[in-house]
Scaffold this active site. Structure first.
Site, PDB file in Angstrom:
ATOM      1  CG  ASP A  87      -2.045  -1.014   1.117  1.00  0.00           C
ATOM      2  OD1 ASP A  87      -2.445  -1.347  -0.019  1.00  0.00           O
ATOM      3  OD2 ASP A  87      -2.528  -1.478   2.156  1.00  0.00           O
TER       4      ASP A  87
ATOM      5  CG  ASP B 187      -6.550  -1.418  -1.669  1.00  0.00           C
ATOM      6  OD1 ASP B 187      -6.737  -2.655  -1.789  1.00  0.00           O
ATOM      7  OD2 ASP B 187      -5.656  -0.939  -0.942  1.00  0.00           O
TER       8      ASP B 187
END
Length: 164
Positions: free
Chosen positions: A118, A140
Site C-alpha cells: 500500500d 483497492d
C-alpha cells in the site's frame, strides 16, 4: 465490444496498472528508503505492508491465517469470474472486471512479498490535528470503484427485461 471482453479488459488493465505502480514505487522510486514523500498538502506516498484485508482489517502474520485468507480470495475470484461471464450489462461486467483485477493484484503481492503493498495516503489538517485516511493502492481503488458500479447497476441501472 461484448460485455465479457470489456470485463476481461478491465481486469487485465487493472492488474497491469496496479502491479506496474507497485513495482515502480518499490524498485525504481525506492519508496522504502525515501520514507514518506509529500506530493501535495493533502496527499503523500508512503510504504505500508498490509498483512490484513481491506483497510488493514484482520491483521495477522500467522502463515495459516494467510493461507486461509488466500483460499477465500481465490474462491471469491472464481465466483466473481463466473458472475462476470454470466453478466448481461456492460457496467456490471466492467465492475466485476475491476474487482477481479484488483483482487488478483493484491494476491500477487501476498504471494511475492507476504503482504500487500500500500502506498497512497490522503490526510487533512484541521485545527492543528492531522487526520489520515487508510493507506491504499490502485487495486483497492479498482475494487471500491467496482463495488460502487455494481451497486449503481443493481439499484439504478437499466432494469432487466420482464418475461412475457
Amino acid at each position: 465490444m461484448k460485455p465479457l471482453h470489456a470485463g476481461v479488459l478491465a481486469a487485465v488493465a487493472t492488474l497491469i496498472a496496479d502491479q506496474a505502480s507497485k513495482l515502480w514505487l518499490l524498485f525504481v522510486f525506492d519508496i522504502a528508503h525515501r520514507g514518506a514523500v509529500r506530493v501535495t498538502p493533502f496527499f503523500d506516498l508512503v510504504l505500508a505492508w498490509n498483512v490484513g484485508i481491506s483497510f488493514g482489517w484482520l491483521q495477522s502474520e500467522n502463515p495459516m491465517a494467510q493461507i486461509a485468507l488466500g483460499t477465500v480470495k481465490a474462491v471469491a475470484v472464481v465466483v466473481l469470474a463466473i458472475w462476470m461471464a454470466r453478466s448481461r450489462t456492460l457496467l456490471a461486467t466492467v465492475a466485476l472486471g475491476l474487482i477481479i483485477g484488483g483482487a488478483i493484484g493484491n494476491a500477487i503481492d501476498r504471494f511475492a512479498y507476504g503482504a500487500v503493498v500500500d502506498f497512497a495516503l490522503f490526510h487533512v489538517e484541521i485545527g492543528g490535528n492531522v487526520y489520515n485516511w487508510y493507506v491504499f493502492n490502485l487495486a483497492d481503488v479498482a475494487i471500491v470503484a467496482g463495488v460502487a458500479a455494481l451497486l449503481y447497476d443493481s439499484f439504478l441501472g437499466v432494469p432487466a427485461a420482464k418475461a412475457p
